[in-house]
Scaffold this motif. Sequence first.
Motif, PDB file in Angstrom:
ATOM      1  N   TRP A  39     -11.162  -6.790 -12.373  1.00  0.00           N
ATOM      2  CA  TRP A  39      -9.827  -6.334 -11.955  1.00  0.00           C
ATOM      3  C   TRP A  39      -9.746  -5.993 -10.471  1.00  0.00           C
ATOM      4  N   ASP A  40     -10.900  -5.845  -9.812  1.00  0.00           N
ATOM      5  CA  ASP A  40     -10.908  -5.245  -8.476  1.00  0.00           C
ATOM      6  C   ASP A  40     -10.541  -6.193  -7.342  1.00  0.00           C
ATOM      7  N   LYS A  95      -4.655   0.568   3.739  1.00  0.00           N
ATOM      8  CA  LYS A  95      -6.015   0.862   4.191  1.00  0.00           C
ATOM      9  C   LYS A  95      -6.671   1.868   3.259  1.00  0.00           C
ATOM     10  N   CYS A  96      -7.982   1.791   3.172  1.00  0.00           N
ATOM     11  CA  CYS A  96      -8.735   2.692   2.308  1.00  0.00           C
ATOM     12  C   CYS A  96      -9.424   3.766   3.151  1.00  0.00           C
ATOM     13  N   LEU A  97      -9.204   5.013   2.793  1.00  0.00           N
ATOM     14  CA  LEU A  97      -9.867   6.138   3.449  1.00  0.00           C
ATOM     15  C   LEU A  97     -11.270   6.288   2.853  1.00  0.00           C
ATOM     16  N   LEU A 118      -4.864   5.020  -0.691  1.00  0.00           N
ATOM     17  CA  LEU A 118      -6.111   4.633  -1.352  1.00  0.00           C
ATOM     18  C   LEU A 118      -7.277   5.395  -0.723  1.00  0.00           C
ATOM     19  N   ILE A 119      -8.089   6.019  -1.565  1.00  0.00           N
ATOM     20  CA  ILE A 119      -9.202   6.843  -1.082  1.00  0.00           C
ATOM     21  C   ILE A 119     -10.455   6.506  -1.877  1.00  0.00           C
ATOM     22  N   SER A 120     -11.559   6.335  -1.173  1.00  0.00           N
ATOM     23  CA  SER A 120     -12.830   6.032  -1.829  1.00  0.00           C
ATOM     24  C   SER A 120     -13.724   7.262  -1.852  1.00  0.00           C
ATOM     25  N   SER A 121     -14.604   7.314  -2.856  1.00  0.00           N
ATOM     26  CA  SER A 121     -15.602   8.390  -2.886  1.00  0.00           C
ATOM     27  C   SER A 121     -16.986   7.875  -2.487  1.00  0.00           C
ATOM     28  N   LYS A 134     -10.451  -1.964   5.491  1.00  0.00           N
ATOM     29  CA  LYS A 134      -9.603  -2.942   4.793  1.00  0.00           C
ATOM     30  C   LYS A 134     -10.188  -3.259   3.422  1.00  0.00           C
ATOM     31  N   HIS A 135     -11.425  -2.805   3.172  1.00  0.00           N
ATOM     32  CA  HIS A 135     -12.086  -3.055   1.893  1.00  0.00           C
ATOM     33  C   HIS A 135     -11.710  -2.005   0.844  1.00  0.00           C
ATOM     34  N   ILE A 136     -11.913  -2.372  -0.410  1.00  0.00           N
ATOM     35  CA  ILE A 136     -11.740  -1.452  -1.527  1.00  0.00           C
ATOM     36  C   ILE A 136     -13.126  -1.052  -2.004  1.00  0.00           C
ATOM     37  N   TYR A 137     -13.399   0.232  -2.049  1.00  0.00           N
ATOM     38  CA  TYR A 137     -14.699   0.736  -2.505  1.00  0.00           C
ATOM     39  C   TYR A 137     -14.494   1.311  -3.904  1.00  0.00           C
TER      40      TYR A 137
END
Length: 198
Positions: A104-105, A118-120, A21-24, A42-45
């Motif tokens: 949905w998030d 984990k989110c990068l 999982l990767i965030s921008s 640990k969060h989703i962006y």
Amino acid sequence: MSDLFFKFCSHYINLDKNIHLISSCNYDTIATDKKLHHRFSKHIYIWGWACSKTIWSKYEYVISEERIKNILKNSQNKSKTYKRYLEFIIKKCREINSGKLDTWDYQLSFLCLEKNFKCLVPNVPLSENIGFDLSATHTIGIKPTYIKKRSKSLILDDFIESKKIDIKADNKVEKKIYFPTIKFKIRNKLIKWINKFL
């Protein structure tokens, strides 16, 4: 979405194939370690992101009470801040299950906590949410101060520590997004008010 985001994704996936999982976006929060240009959360962006087939194949819109019971049981030895965030996500998932909330998030956030994904996150914003107005579905109103314009430059690290979550950075994000203090709320309202006249 910036072309730099695709460069960011490609670079770090080549360093570690286990990144799912990767965030921008980064909600205006950088890595605690000043030598790094990325961090793990640990969060989703969700305002610009990419995920692997592995994650999406496990995604479910409805989170069962059995899964909720299991994750609560497995979180007994976690920190107070983790438990507080988990309880927030569970509350939202239950609201979705009952039809009180349509999104949905939070289910994706639940899944990543459940599976320890984990989110990068980049140190600079590589996308920008432009959907803040009266016609928006979820982002009605003025754009928050923690949403910055996307960066035109990017620095990439030669190594990655994908097993470490940046807890201090996560705590900062939680104070901005999930559990803002009275002081932060007042400061944010003042900044929004001042920006109206600029």
